[in-house]
Design an enzyme around this catalytic site. Structure first.
Site, PDB file in Angstrom:
ATOM      1  N   HIS A 318       0.828  -1.211   0.000  1.00 42.63           N
ATOM      2  CA  HIS A 318       0.000   0.000   0.000  1.00 42.63           C
ATOM      3  C   HIS A 318       0.856   1.252   0.000  1.00 42.63           C
ATOM      4  O   HIS A 318       1.960   1.264   0.554  1.00 42.63           O
ATOM      5  CB  HIS A 318      -0.870   0.070   1.264  1.00 42.63           C
ATOM      6  N   THR A 345     -10.369   5.815   4.382  1.00 37.95           N
ATOM      7  CA  THR A 345      -9.962   4.746   3.461  1.00 37.95           C
ATOM      8  C   THR A 345     -10.892   3.542   3.489  1.00 37.95           C
ATOM      9  O   THR A 345     -10.669   2.576   2.751  1.00 37.95           O
ATOM     10  CB  THR A 345      -8.525   4.288   3.782  1.00 37.95           C
ATOM     11  N   TYR A 369     -16.370  -4.871  10.644  1.00 38.91           N
ATOM     12  CA  TYR A 369     -15.468  -4.574   9.539  1.00 38.91           C
ATOM     13  C   TYR A 369     -15.523  -3.094   9.132  1.00 38.91           C
ATOM     14  O   TYR A 369     -16.597  -2.526   8.953  1.00 38.91           O
ATOM     15  CB  TYR A 369     -15.814  -5.432   8.323  1.00 38.91           C
ATOM     16  N   ARG A 389      -8.589  -6.565   7.186  1.00 35.96           N
ATOM     17  CA  ARG A 389      -7.747  -7.770   7.156  1.00 35.96           C
ATOM     18  C   ARG A 389      -8.081  -8.643   8.362  1.00 35.96           C
ATOM     19  O   ARG A 389      -7.213  -8.994   9.166  1.00 35.96           O
ATOM     20  CB  ARG A 389      -6.255  -7.450   7.176  1.00 35.96           C
ATOM     21  N   GLY A 405     -10.904   0.706  -3.150  1.00 35.95           N
ATOM     22  CA  GLY A 405     -11.219   2.110  -3.359  1.00 35.95           C
ATOM     23  C   GLY A 405     -11.558   2.376  -4.815  1.00 35.95           C
ATOM     24  O   GLY A 405     -10.743   2.132  -5.706  1.00 35.95           O
TER      25      GLY A 405
END
Length: 435
Positions: A318, A345, A369, A389, A405
């Site tokens: 990332h 994000t 989540y 994750r 995204g």
């Protein structure tokens, strides 16, 4: 909590200590939260706050429980905990993504508690080869378990389930629809997620132990709080704060898979810097994080650090930047959480419009989540990781989630594969209880 405090040298591995405390019946519900320098294992309950539907519930150390209708839950919880009558407290647990419905046009909510924070009766802090044990009761028994627990990390082998990819076309069509709305100027970016449900009972500790052996993370955790449990390897901090009022967030946006070898890995890494879509996604996220912190920080104090570094993980890499600021005099760490939640994000830009699209396009509530997991304390310090994750157990269902995204330049097929790669972080480490 400082009552019954003792230091034990030669502390053992966190997973072994937690398993020992569980096997001895010392802990029922628990949270284990691990950073690079410290691991905290907590359990028992002096007080807890639950957000169930629209009701905020405080169960204190004495007297009847209190409840009130939620309308601004973060500030209400701040007040509740200030009045709970426990000095020097730290609250641990999760804030589910669905808490966003109180602040943004997002209407979904899971049937389990949207938020669960506990002020524990037992805390074990592992740092620098030593264990600090704080306990309201049974201190000697706990210290004995901590000091004698074996380092043996033998656990059942992971049994990754087969994943049904029948949602591919549906997800990719939603990416196309969202990209069209972005090109039409309705929003700039949104994170579109998908989920996979697996029947069965998750071995939370076994899954966590398998995952941390083969992956690294900014923060790793596992927990059991009521009928909700989970284990995760979060690469991303939503909020880190100290008692002086310094606050920081660490958005990760822009993703590529890892390469099969070092040469391919370096080639793919260079693509992150040259891909207009990935760079745009990251830059938009950092600008938005700056604006959010400016809303609660002293004028001129917001700064960007380590702009567009690449952070590699097992399956993906990332783009990363950190944004920090110093809280304005009238603001608290709860105001910072309110300004940043849910993370840019895992939501989008602008956040309200993105959440409206997420609520319309995603079939299920996100649950934990995309929310946050960690701790906040009475001094104003906090460490809250974004809940990605990860794998979660809700009652009798195990759930995996992952998102990508979406911007105007998104390629639907690539975004779907990105969710597969992210989901594999925990899918590959799942351990289930027999039966």
């Amino acid at each position: 909590m400082v009552q019954g405090q003792g230091i034990i040298p030669g502390a053992r591995r966190p997973h072994g200590i937690l398993k020992g405390l569980r096997d001895a019946g010392v802990l029922d519900d628990y949270v284990m939260y691990e950073s690079g320098t410290e691991t905290r294992i907590v359990g028992g309950c002096l007080a807890r706050v639950l957000l169930s539907g629209d009701e905020l519930i405080l169960e204190g150390p004495s007297g009847p429980r209190r409840s009130e209708r939620a309308h601004d839950p973060f500030k209400q919880i701040e007040r509740m905990l200030a009045e709970v009558g426990i000095p020097h407290w730290t609250a641990y647990g999760y804030v589910g993504f669905d808490v966003a419905r109180f602040y943004h046009p997002y209407g979904k909510a899971m049937s389990w508690p949207l938020l669960h924070l506990v002020i524990p009766a037992i805390e074990v802090h592992l740092r620098g080869g030593c264990a600090l044990v704080q306990s309201a009761a049974n201190k000697e028994a706990i210290e004995r378990i901590v000091s004698t627990t074996s380092d043996d990390q033998t656990t059942a082998a992971p049994t990754p389930p087969d994943i049904d990819f029948s949602d591919r076309d549906d997800y990719q069509n939603k990416v196309l629809s969202l990209s069209e709305a972005i090109r039409a100027g309705e929003l700039e970016k949104a994170i579109l997620s998908r989920s996979v449900d697996i029947p069965g009972a998750l071995d939370v500790l076994g899954t966590y132990a398998a995952a941390v052996r083969t992956n690294h993370a900014a923060r790793s955790y596992c927990f059991q709080l009521g009928h909700v449990a989970g284990a995760g390897l979060s690469p991303e901090l939503l909020l880190e704060a100290d008692a002086s009022g310094l606050v920081m967030t660490n958005p990760l946006a822009g993703t590529r898979p890892r390469g099969a070898n070092a040469e391919e890995d370096l080639r793919i890494r260079s693509e992150l810097y040259s891909d207009a879509k990935e760079v745009k996604e990251h830059a938009l996220s950092i600008l938005a994080a700056q604006e959010e912190l400016r809303s609660v920080c002293l004028a001129g104090s917001v700064r960007i650090h380590d702009f567009m570094q690449v952070k590699p993980f097992r399956f993906v890499q990332h783009l990363s930047s950190r944004v920090s600021g110093r809280l304005a005099q009238e603001k608290t760490v709860w105001d910072a959480l309110k300004a940043l939640f849910p993370g840019i994000t895992v939501s989008g830009i602008d956040k309200g419009t993105a959440l409206r699209f997420i609520g319309r396009l995603e079939r299920e509530p996100r649950g934990v989540y995309g929310g946050a997991i960690g701790w906040m304390d009475s001094r104003g310090a906090a460490d809250m990781a974004i809940a990605i994750r990860a794998v979660y157990q809700y009652g009798s269902t195990v759930r995996l989630n992952a998102g990508a995204g979406i911007v105007a330049e998104s390629i639907a097929e690539r975004e779907y594969i990105e969710t597969v790669n992210k989901m594999n972080t925990m899918r590959s480490q799942l351990v289930f209880l027999p039966g």
